[in-house]
Design a protein around this motif. Structure first.
Motif, PDB file in Angstrom:
ATOM      1  N   UNK A  89      -0.857  -7.961  -5.674  1.00 47.72           N
ATOM      2  CA  UNK A  89      -0.972  -9.415  -4.026  1.00 47.72           C
ATOM      3  C   UNK A  89      -1.139  -9.830  -4.886  1.00 47.72           C
ATOM      4  N   UNK A  90      -2.449 -10.202  -6.165  1.00 46.26           N
ATOM      5  CA  UNK A  90      -2.690 -11.632  -7.199  1.00 46.26           C
ATOM      6  C   UNK A  90      -3.905 -11.621  -5.695  1.00 46.26           C
ATOM      7  N   UNK A  91      -4.671 -10.793  -5.469  1.00 46.16           N
ATOM      8  CA  UNK A  91      -5.801 -11.675  -4.807  1.00 46.16           C
ATOM      9  C   UNK A  91      -7.424 -10.286  -5.197  1.00 46.16           C
ATOM     10  N   UNK A  92      -8.491 -10.482  -4.925  1.00 45.70           N
ATOM     11  CA  UNK A  92      -9.599  -9.826  -5.146  1.00 45.70           C
ATOM     12  C   UNK A  92      -9.976  -8.564  -4.398  1.00 45.70           C
ATOM     13  N   UNK A  93     -10.003  -7.769  -4.881  1.00 50.95           N
ATOM     14  CA  UNK A  93     -10.313  -6.018  -4.203  1.00 50.95           C
ATOM     15  C   UNK A  93     -11.620  -6.406  -3.168  1.00 50.95           C
ATOM     16  N   UNK A  94     -11.914  -7.104  -2.962  1.00 52.72           N
ATOM     17  CA  UNK A  94     -13.352  -7.515  -2.219  1.00 52.72           C
ATOM     18  C   UNK A  94     -11.957  -7.357  -0.931  1.00 52.72           C
ATOM     19  N   UNK A  95     -11.955  -9.322  -1.391  1.00 51.09           N
ATOM     20  CA  UNK A  95     -11.076  -9.944  -0.357  1.00 51.09           C
ATOM     21  C   UNK A  95      -9.671  -9.173   0.585  1.00 51.09           C
ATOM     22  N   UNK A  96      -9.260  -8.188   0.377  1.00 50.81           N
ATOM     23  CA  UNK A  96      -8.284  -7.234   0.251  1.00 50.81           C
ATOM     24  C   UNK A  96      -9.168  -6.220   1.010  1.00 50.81           C
ATOM     25  N   UNK A  97     -10.151  -5.567   0.605  1.00 50.68           N
ATOM     26  CA  UNK A  97     -10.177  -4.430   1.612  1.00 50.68           C
ATOM     27  C   UNK A  97     -11.136  -5.409   3.128  1.00 50.68           C
ATOM     28  N   UNK A 146       0.912  -0.855   0.056  1.00 50.60           N
ATOM     29  CA  UNK A 146      -0.192   0.046   0.390  1.00 50.60           C
ATOM     30  C   UNK A 146       1.237   1.480   0.441  1.00 50.60           C
ATOM     31  N   UNK A 147       1.882   1.142   1.383  1.00 51.27           N
ATOM     32  CA  UNK A 147       2.988   2.298   0.936  1.00 51.27           C
ATOM     33  C   UNK A 147       3.484   2.822  -1.055  1.00 51.27           C
ATOM     34  N   UNK A 148       3.965   1.380  -1.286  1.00 54.79           N
ATOM     35  CA  UNK A 148       4.552   1.684  -2.588  1.00 54.79           C
ATOM     36  C   UNK A 148       3.723   2.435  -3.973  1.00 54.79           C
ATOM     37  N   UNK A 149       2.412   2.094  -3.784  1.00 59.45           N
ATOM     38  CA  UNK A 149       1.182   2.281  -4.077  1.00 59.45           C
ATOM     39  C   UNK A 149       0.013   3.599  -3.896  1.00 59.45           C
ATOM     40  N   UNK A 150       1.015   4.188  -2.754  1.00 56.83           N
ATOM     41  CA  UNK A 150       0.048   5.767  -2.457  1.00 56.83           C
ATOM     42  C   UNK A 150      -1.788   5.105  -2.090  1.00 56.83           C
ATOM     43  N   UNK A 151      -1.508   3.491  -1.081  1.00 54.60           N
ATOM     44  CA  UNK A 151      -2.673   3.637  -1.180  1.00 54.60           C
ATOM     45  C   UNK A 151      -3.908   3.145  -1.935  1.00 54.60           C
ATOM     46  N   UNK A 152      -3.560   3.128  -3.266  1.00 53.24           N
ATOM     47  CA  UNK A 152      -4.513   2.588  -4.018  1.00 53.24           C
ATOM     48  C   UNK A 152      -4.995   0.986  -4.240  1.00 53.24           C
ATOM     49  N   UNK A 153      -5.982   0.175  -3.799  1.00 56.42           N
ATOM     50  CA  UNK A 153      -6.091  -0.560  -3.161  1.00 56.42           C
ATOM     51  C   UNK A 153      -6.405  -1.580  -4.470  1.00 56.42           C
ATOM     52  N   UNK A 154      -6.724  -0.636  -5.574  1.00 56.74           N
ATOM     53  CA  UNK A 154      -7.200  -1.778  -6.951  1.00 56.74           C
ATOM     54  C   UNK A 154      -5.969  -2.108  -7.601  1.00 56.74           C
TER      55      UNK A 154
END
Length: 469
Positions: A448-456, A434-442
């Motif tokens: 990470x290779x996971x679904x965005x809903x799973x991440x959230x 998240x630091x590397x992508x500046x908080x962009x969850x998508x």
């Protein structure tokens, strides 16, 4: 019963507050959660809790210094600052326990149960020691245990035995115990058992009278007398000769001693702190150290970790040594990111002492204000250092091994080890991405290779704010 009690939780992070509420739902009748000093004070004006759990840094003030409650109400302090200062201040207000963030929920639950079940008692009181790190730097979990022990020693005069490899900072810890304790206004006197000829150790410790032996032309005060009212630090106690051990044991047993050549009983008005890099139980088993003396000294053991087991503290230690050198007149220096990574991967056989020496040499010998990897390699090679540089995968494996060993030693049940370790590793991984992508969850989910809903969902479960990973 603790379930009939009321707990006041003062925590400004909603995610952490939610996790604590869910964890403690069965431990009390009522848990009130507030997020600021003002809200806390307003609630306390009309209510009396059975326990307060408080963060230190709150939006409108300090959660420790501003807390004014009945001394019989136990307080558990939570803090992400994780320094000796915080631990000492927490103890200074008479807190029941201090848990550095991130804390273990099982440990929090156990602390809450113990605090609610204890009989009412008066807090220690007294002025907390000055906010000062006392030379101790680092926030690694192993150092948190050291800080908590030092803080709990502030209200008593118990003997302490500091264990650890050479260069880990045993005297620094001894001075911190003295500086935060009841005898801080008295002297701190140190003696190294390995540096004194065996025939002179008793005279050094207890002093001698004029004419007690050849060369004793006048009376001389020993270290016990010099340290009266303060702390006597017996460094490298494992090297003390057996004959001197016998006399030291008697002093610790009866609290009195006499000088060499004298027959007047003198009171041993000191706190004794001993330290060694040796395995004391092996020395006892081999007959080289008295078992009864070992137990007299080992009332409160403090074990210092080697630097290779607290690599996360190296950057902070480097900054500390750079600032220390600057105050002493050495050039100010910065370290290139790859140079700092190299230092963090080095094994440091000489521990913190070696790191401090290397930083000072780099400050003097580096040509530019920014220290490079080549500078580091050159200084270590020219000084004959041969510590290995660990690969990142090796560091992870060592960290997992150390963590697992600590958990198994501290708990009778290890059934949740996998889930707890998974959460720790997953949280670190998510924060880094998240630091590397500046908080962009998508984008984070894609990497990470996971679904965005799973991440959230996992971010919520791990109490991670994606905007501040």
């Amino acid at each position: 019963m603790s379930v009939e009690r009321t707990i006041l939780l003062v925590e400004d992070d909603p995610a952490i507050a939610l996790i604590i509420r869910e964890t403690l739902v069965g431990e009390c009748r009522r848990l009130v959660s507030v997020g600021s000093v003002a809200e806390r004070n307003a609630w306390l004006a009309d209510h009396r809790p059975d326990l307060v759990i408080t963060d230190v840094v709150l939006p409108d003030g300090d959660g420790i210094n501003s807390l004014r409650i009945d001394a019989a109400i136990p307080v558990i302090v939570l803090s992400a600052q994780n320094t000796l200062d915080t631990a000492v201040r927490a103890t200074g207000i008479g807190s029941y326990d201090y848990l550095p963030k991130p804390f273990d929920l099982d440990e929090l639950t156990a602390s809450v149960r113990a605090a609610l079940q204890r009989p009412a008692e008066t807090a220690a009181g007294g002025d907390p020691a000055q906010a000062d790190s006392h030379g101790l730097v680092g926030r690694a979990p192993a150092m948190q245990a050291v800080y908590r022990t030092i803080a709990r020693l502030a209200s008593n005069d118990l003997a302490v035995l500091i264990l650890g490899e050479s260069g880990t900072g045993k005297e620094v810890v001894a001075r911190a115990i003295h500086a935060t304790g009841l005898r801080r206004s008295g002297p701190f006197v140190a003696i190294n058992m390995a540096a004194i000829p065996r025939e002179l150790i008793e005279a050094e410790l207890f002093g001698h009278e004029k004419g007690a032996f050849t060369g004793a032309h006048s009376r001389s005060a020993g270290r016990f007398e010099q340290a009266a009212g303060g702390t006597l630090f017996l460094d490298e106690i494992g090297d003390m000769p057996l004959e001197a051990q016998t006399r030291l044991l008697r002093v610790l047993q009866v609290g009195e001693y006499s000088t060499v050549g004298g027959n007047q009983a003198l009171r041993a008005d000191v706190r004794v702190i001993a330290a060694t890099h040796r395995d004391m139980r092996t020395l006892v088993a081999d007959g080289r150290f008295r078992e009864d003396l070992f137990y007299r000294l080992n009332v409160i053991p403090v074990t210092l970790p080697p630097l290779r087991e607290r690599r996360s503290d190296i950057a902070a230690l480097v900054r500390h040594f750079v600032e220390e050198g600057r105050r002493a007149g050495l050039p100010d220096r910065q370290f290139a990111p790859d140079a700092m990574q190299w230092l963090e991967r080095y094994d440091w056989p000489g521990n913190v002492r070696e790191l401090g020496n290397v930083v000072q040499r780099l400050a003097v010998l580096s040509r530019d204000t920014v220290v490079t990897v080549r500078d580091v390699e050159t200084v270590l090679r020219d000084n004959g250092e041969n510590g290995a540089v660990a690969a990142p995968a090796d560091l992870i494996a060592r960290a997992v091994d150390d963590w697992t060993r600590e958990q198994l030693a501290a708990s009778e049940s290890d059934g949740d080890l996998h889930a707890r370790l998974e959460a720790i590793v997953e949280a670190a991984l998510f924060r880094r991405v998240l630091r590397d992508v500046r908080g962009n969850q998508l984008e984070a989910a894609r990497r990470l290779g996971i679904n965005r809903n799973t991440l959230r969902k996992r971010l919520g479960q791990l109490a991670i704010d994606p905007s501040q990973p």
